[in-house]
Design a protein around this motif. Sequence first.
Motif, PDB file in Angstrom:
ATOM      1  N   MET A  92       0.868  -1.177   0.000  1.00 21.21           N
ATOM      2  CA  MET A  92       0.000   0.000   0.000  1.00 21.21           C
ATOM      3  C   MET A  92       0.904   1.227   0.000  1.00 21.21           C
ATOM      4  O   MET A  92       1.695   1.444   0.933  1.00 21.21           O
ATOM      5  N   VAL A  93       0.828   2.013  -1.050  1.00 19.07           N
ATOM      6  CA  VAL A  93       1.724   3.147  -1.247  1.00 19.07           C
ATOM      7  C   VAL A  93       0.938   4.452  -1.119  1.00 19.07           C
ATOM      8  O   VAL A  93      -0.119   4.610  -1.745  1.00 19.07           O
ATOM      9  N   GLY A  94       1.481   5.387  -0.271  1.00 24.08           N
ATOM     10  CA  GLY A  94       0.913   6.725  -0.176  1.00 24.08           C
ATOM     11  C   GLY A  94       2.028   7.746  -0.471  1.00 24.08           C
ATOM     12  O   GLY A  94       3.154   7.569  -0.019  1.00 24.08           O
ATOM     13  N   ALA A  95       1.730   8.735  -1.240  1.00 17.40           N
ATOM     14  CA  ALA A  95       2.763   9.727  -1.607  1.00 17.40           C
ATOM     15  C   ALA A  95       2.176  11.130  -1.602  1.00 17.40           C
ATOM     16  O   ALA A  95       0.984  11.324  -1.919  1.00 17.40           O
ATOM     17  N   THR A  96       3.006  12.060  -1.240  1.00 17.19           N
ATOM     18  CA  THR A  96       2.617  13.467  -1.273  1.00 17.19           C
ATOM     19  C   THR A  96       3.840  14.296  -1.653  1.00 17.19           C
ATOM     20  O   THR A  96       4.975  13.873  -1.460  1.00 17.19           O
ATOM     21  N   VAL A  97       3.634  15.474  -2.188  1.00 16.53           N
ATOM     22  CA  VAL A  97       4.732  16.350  -2.617  1.00 16.53           C
ATOM     23  C   VAL A  97       5.042  17.339  -1.491  1.00 16.53           C
ATOM     24  O   VAL A  97       4.128  17.997  -0.962  1.00 16.53           O
ATOM     25  N   LEU A  98       6.314  17.368  -1.107  1.00 14.09           N
ATOM     26  CA  LEU A  98       6.770  18.387  -0.159  1.00 14.09           C
ATOM     27  C   LEU A  98       7.163  19.605  -0.983  1.00 14.09           C
ATOM     28  O   LEU A  98       8.118  19.550  -1.763  1.00 14.09           O
ATOM     29  N   PRO A  99       6.463  20.710  -0.894  1.00 11.35           N
ATOM     30  CA  PRO A  99       6.736  21.854  -1.779  1.00 11.35           C
ATOM     31  C   PRO A  99       8.121  22.462  -1.506  1.00 11.35           C
ATOM     32  O   PRO A  99       8.679  22.330  -0.420  1.00 11.35           O
ATOM     33  N   ALA A 100       8.642  23.120  -2.491  1.00  7.59           N
ATOM     34  CA  ALA A 100       9.956  23.766  -2.373  1.00  7.59           C
ATOM     35  C   ALA A 100       9.847  24.991  -1.480  1.00  7.59           C
ATOM     36  O   ALA A 100       8.780  25.592  -1.335  1.00  7.59           O
ATOM     37  N   ASP A 101      10.938  25.321  -0.813  1.00  6.67           N
ATOM     38  CA  ASP A 101      11.033  26.607  -0.108  1.00  6.67           C
ATOM     39  C   ASP A 101      12.290  27.312  -0.588  1.00  6.67           C
ATOM     40  O   ASP A 101      12.887  26.908  -1.585  1.00  6.67           O
ATOM     41  N   ASP A 102      12.753  28.308   0.189  1.00  2.21           N
ATOM     42  CA  ASP A 102      13.894  29.098  -0.312  1.00  2.21           C
ATOM     43  C   ASP A 102      15.152  28.270  -0.472  1.00  2.21           C
ATOM     44  O   ASP A 102      15.956  28.515  -1.377  1.00  2.21           O
ATOM     45  N   ASP A 103      15.310  27.265   0.419  1.00  2.00           N
ATOM     46  CA  ASP A 103      16.557  26.491   0.386  1.00  2.00           C
ATOM     47  C   ASP A 103      16.377  25.070  -0.163  1.00  2.00           C
ATOM     48  O   ASP A 103      17.374  24.363  -0.374  1.00  2.00           O
ATOM     49  N   THR A 104      15.144  24.642  -0.350  1.00  2.00           N
ATOM     50  CA  THR A 104      14.920  23.231  -0.673  1.00  2.00           C
ATOM     51  C   THR A 104      14.043  23.101  -1.918  1.00  2.00           C
ATOM     52  O   THR A 104      12.975  23.743  -1.986  1.00  2.00           O
ATOM     53  N   PRO A 105      14.476  22.303  -2.877  1.00  2.00           N
ATOM     54  CA  PRO A 105      13.619  22.041  -4.040  1.00  2.00           C
ATOM     55  C   PRO A 105      12.452  21.146  -3.634  1.00  2.00           C
ATOM     56  O   PRO A 105      12.465  20.538  -2.573  1.00  2.00           O
ATOM     57  N   PRO A 106      11.430  21.018  -4.468  1.00  2.00           N
ATOM     58  CA  PRO A 106      10.317  20.122  -4.133  1.00  2.00           C
ATOM     59  C   PRO A 106      10.795  18.660  -4.057  1.00  2.00           C
ATOM     60  O   PRO A 106      11.618  18.230  -4.855  1.00  2.00           O
ATOM     61  N   LEU A 107      10.271  17.959  -3.085  1.00  5.41           N
ATOM     62  CA  LEU A 107      10.583  16.532  -2.904  1.00  5.41           C
ATOM     63  C   LEU A 107       9.273  15.745  -2.808  1.00  5.41           C
ATOM     64  O   LEU A 107       8.211  16.289  -2.547  1.00  5.41           O
ATOM     65  N   VAL A 108       9.391  14.428  -3.010  1.00  5.66           N
ATOM     66  CA  VAL A 108       8.218  13.545  -2.902  1.00  5.66           C
ATOM     67  C   VAL A 108       8.441  12.626  -1.714  1.00  5.66           C
ATOM     68  O   VAL A 108       9.474  11.936  -1.636  1.00  5.66           O
ATOM     69  N   LEU A 109       7.500  12.623  -0.757  1.00  2.30           N
ATOM     70  CA  LEU A 109       7.555  11.736   0.405  1.00  2.30           C
ATOM     71  C   LEU A 109       6.661  10.521   0.112  1.00  2.30           C
ATOM     72  O   LEU A 109       5.463  10.668  -0.134  1.00  2.30           O
ATOM     73  N   VAL A 110       7.273   9.339   0.146  1.00  2.00           N
ATOM     74  CA  VAL A 110       6.549   8.096  -0.175  1.00  2.00           C
ATOM     75  C   VAL A 110       6.496   7.213   1.073  1.00  2.00           C
ATOM     76  O   VAL A 110       7.536   6.964   1.704  1.00  2.00           O
ATOM     77  N   GLN A 111       5.302   6.796   1.416  1.00  2.00           N
ATOM     78  CA  GLN A 111       5.099   5.894   2.557  1.00  2.00           C
ATOM     79  C   GLN A 111       4.553   4.572   2.025  1.00  2.00           C
ATOM     80  O   GLN A 111       3.684   4.542   1.156  1.00  2.00           O
ATOM     81  N   MET A 112       5.086   3.467   2.558  1.00  2.00           N
ATOM     82  CA  MET A 112       4.643   2.163   2.039  1.00  2.00           C
ATOM     83  C   MET A 112       4.510   1.146   3.171  1.00  2.00           C
ATOM     84  O   MET A 112       5.278   1.171   4.137  1.00  2.00           O
ATOM     85  N   ASN A 113       3.492   0.263   3.000  1.00  2.00           N
ATOM     86  CA  ASN A 113       3.229  -0.774   4.000  1.00  2.00           C
ATOM     87  C   ASN A 113       2.855  -2.063   3.266  1.00  2.00           C
ATOM     88  O   ASN A 113       2.062  -2.037   2.316  1.00  2.00           O
ATOM     89  N   SER A 114       3.410  -3.176   3.673  1.00  2.00           N
ATOM     90  CA  SER A 114       3.141  -4.455   3.004  1.00  2.00           C
ATOM     91  C   SER A 114       1.686  -4.884   3.208  1.00  2.00           C
ATOM     92  O   SER A 114       1.172  -4.869   4.335  1.00  2.00           O
ATOM     93  N   ILE A 115       1.040  -5.244   2.134  1.00  2.00           N
ATOM     94  CA  ILE A 115      -0.323  -5.827   2.200  1.00  2.00           C
ATOM     95  C   ILE A 115      -0.320  -7.207   1.547  1.00  2.00           C
ATOM     96  O   ILE A 115      -1.328  -7.674   1.028  1.00  2.00           O
ATOM     97  N   GLU A 116       0.842  -7.867   1.565  1.00  2.00           N
ATOM     98  CA  GLU A 116       0.978  -9.180   0.919  1.00  2.00           C
ATOM     99  C   GLU A 116       0.028 -10.207   1.533  1.00  2.00           C
ATOM    100  O   GLU A 116      -0.651 -10.952   0.822  1.00  2.00           O
ATOM    101  N   LEU A 117      -0.032 -10.253   2.880  1.00  2.00           N
ATOM    102  CA  LEU A 117      -0.924 -11.221   3.541  1.00  2.00           C
ATOM    103  C   LEU A 117      -2.384 -10.946   3.194  1.00  2.00           C
ATOM    104  O   LEU A 117      -3.180 -11.863   2.960  1.00  2.00           O
ATOM    105  N   GLN A 118      -2.734  -9.660   3.168  1.00  2.00           N
ATOM    106  CA  GLN A 118      -4.112  -9.294   2.820  1.00  2.00           C
ATOM    107  C   GLN A 118      -4.446  -9.723   1.400  1.00  2.00           C
ATOM    108  O   GLN A 118      -5.527 -10.271   1.137  1.00  2.00           O
ATOM    109  N   LYS A 119      -3.489  -9.505   0.482  1.00  2.00           N
ATOM    110  CA  LYS A 119      -3.724  -9.871  -0.912  1.00  2.00           C
ATOM    111  C   LYS A 119      -3.861 -11.382  -1.074  1.00  2.00           C
ATOM    112  O   LYS A 119      -4.690 -11.869  -1.851  1.00  2.00           O
TER     113      LYS A 119
END
Length: 575
Positions: A110-137
């Motif tokens: 199960m994958v969840g992702a969101t964009v961390l917006p850029a600020d003065d010192d940091t370009p935009p990044l993508v934060l990805v969270q993942m959890n195994s759902i193999e047993l459920q599947k």
Amino acid sequence: MATPRPHDPALLGTDAWHSARTFARLLDAAPLGMLVTTVDGRVVYANPAFADLLGHRPEPGAQLEFADLVAESARTMTRLHFDRLLRGEVQVTRGEHQLRHVDGQPVWVMVGATVLPADDDTPPLVLVQMNSIELQKRAEEALAASESRWNFALESARQGVWDHDIRNDTMFYSRMWRVMRGIPPEEDVDGDQQVWLDRVHPDDRAHVVANVDKQDQGDTDFDALEYRERKRDGSYVWILSRGKPVEWDEAGNPVRTIGTDTDITRLKVMEQELAAEKERLRVTLEAMADGMISTDLDGRVVFMNPAAEKLTGLRATAAVGLPVSRVFRLRSERDDVDLPCPVADCLATATQIRADDDSVLCAHDGPRRDIRCTASPVLGEGGVLTGAVLVFQDVTQSRALQRQLAHSAAHDDLTGLPNRAAFERALTNTILGAQHSQREHCLVYLDLDRFKPVNDTAGHAAGDALLRQVAQTIKGVCRSHDMAARIGGDEFAVILEDCPLPHGRIVAEKIVRSIGALVFSWAGRDYVIGASAGVTAITRAPASPLGFMGEADAACYAAKAKGRGGVVAFSEMMG
């Protein structure tokens, strides 16, 4: 393990880089797999949980692309999800994806992702969270496989599933439920009870209405309903509907009922055809003039038709269950002894047994009937004997006619004595008996004297009456087992069984005297006749080439030559 860090501090700036390190320490402790990537998909951070999840443990400076983590079969779908995120169409994307383990095996995550917006010192990044759902599947796949098996089984049996939620009066119908009624599989169906009842055949509607609520309430006597329901094409399908409650409220009242509908049209058609065939068979059996009794393997009556009831004098209600030998009682016509019921031999040998002659049926209500019967084995599946069928006819009239015809063929119509043909058969048998034993018999040949004047003067009617009187006179002198026959116009012959010649001569003389003593009256006038007789012994061989009949005839001729009214033995002529 060395925790991956952003690869290029200069990319982020000094303060940002220190903030990122603080953020990374927080993510290191997260129980879920966490990634930070650039917008073009380059991994800049991966926490330990991610390494445990997919087995990838990138070292600092190593190049790892998020696309490399996605299983090949899922890349297109995953790219579409992230493209929408990067285009700003969604703030967060969340979904099930197949990622690739380091060993190459796909893993459901199960994958969840969101964009961390850029600020003065940091370009935009993508934060990805993942959890195994193999047993459920795996559980889902097992459940899907199980449901597939049940669906295939139900559809193969042409069984549709329905689910009635009594609380809100809603219905669920399966695909096959629709198919058997000619409704498109995906079409919504109005679950209103009245709409359904309108499709039920008018002849079945009252029964269904009276019992459908009992099925919902779990009444075991009404867990199955049979009825006809109109299909989309206007024809009717026979339905066997079974169901029972599966959920109850706090008070114990059913709130949900599940069941199956089975298409039993073919069974019903066969049932109706069998019922019609059974009715035709019943009418046929009742219309049969022949009696019919069927028995089981033990010879006990299981069925009797009306003709059998009439012939045996016993009602079927009383006969069923009894041994057939007590219902169908036979005796011999010839010696009046009991005869075995042919069903016993039929069951013992598994062959057809006939009883045509000499069989008399003794009815329970008194009458005795000449009978002809046939017992045939009844073979079940695989040729296994299961019982017998006895068919019998009342042949009293036909057998009486046969006896009458046989008597007419062997007897003289005028006198009732055996005729010449019957006499010659009897003489042949007597001669054969003498040839194979020491027994001696006699043959007497008689010719009436002065018979022609009676016939000429009084007429043929008088002559016929006189011949009948002579026949009775001869029979009166002979023993019951002797055979007296008329062999010609006024000629008679007698076979005396077990009678030596001297005694045979005495009997012949007695016959001659009795005929001579007759006074025949006709039309007021008396007539006196006489007779001449010749006698010969029936032994192993005739005494001359004339044969026994020729010898007796010759001896009679000699008696006439002597003056009539006498008896001559052929042996006297030879002496």
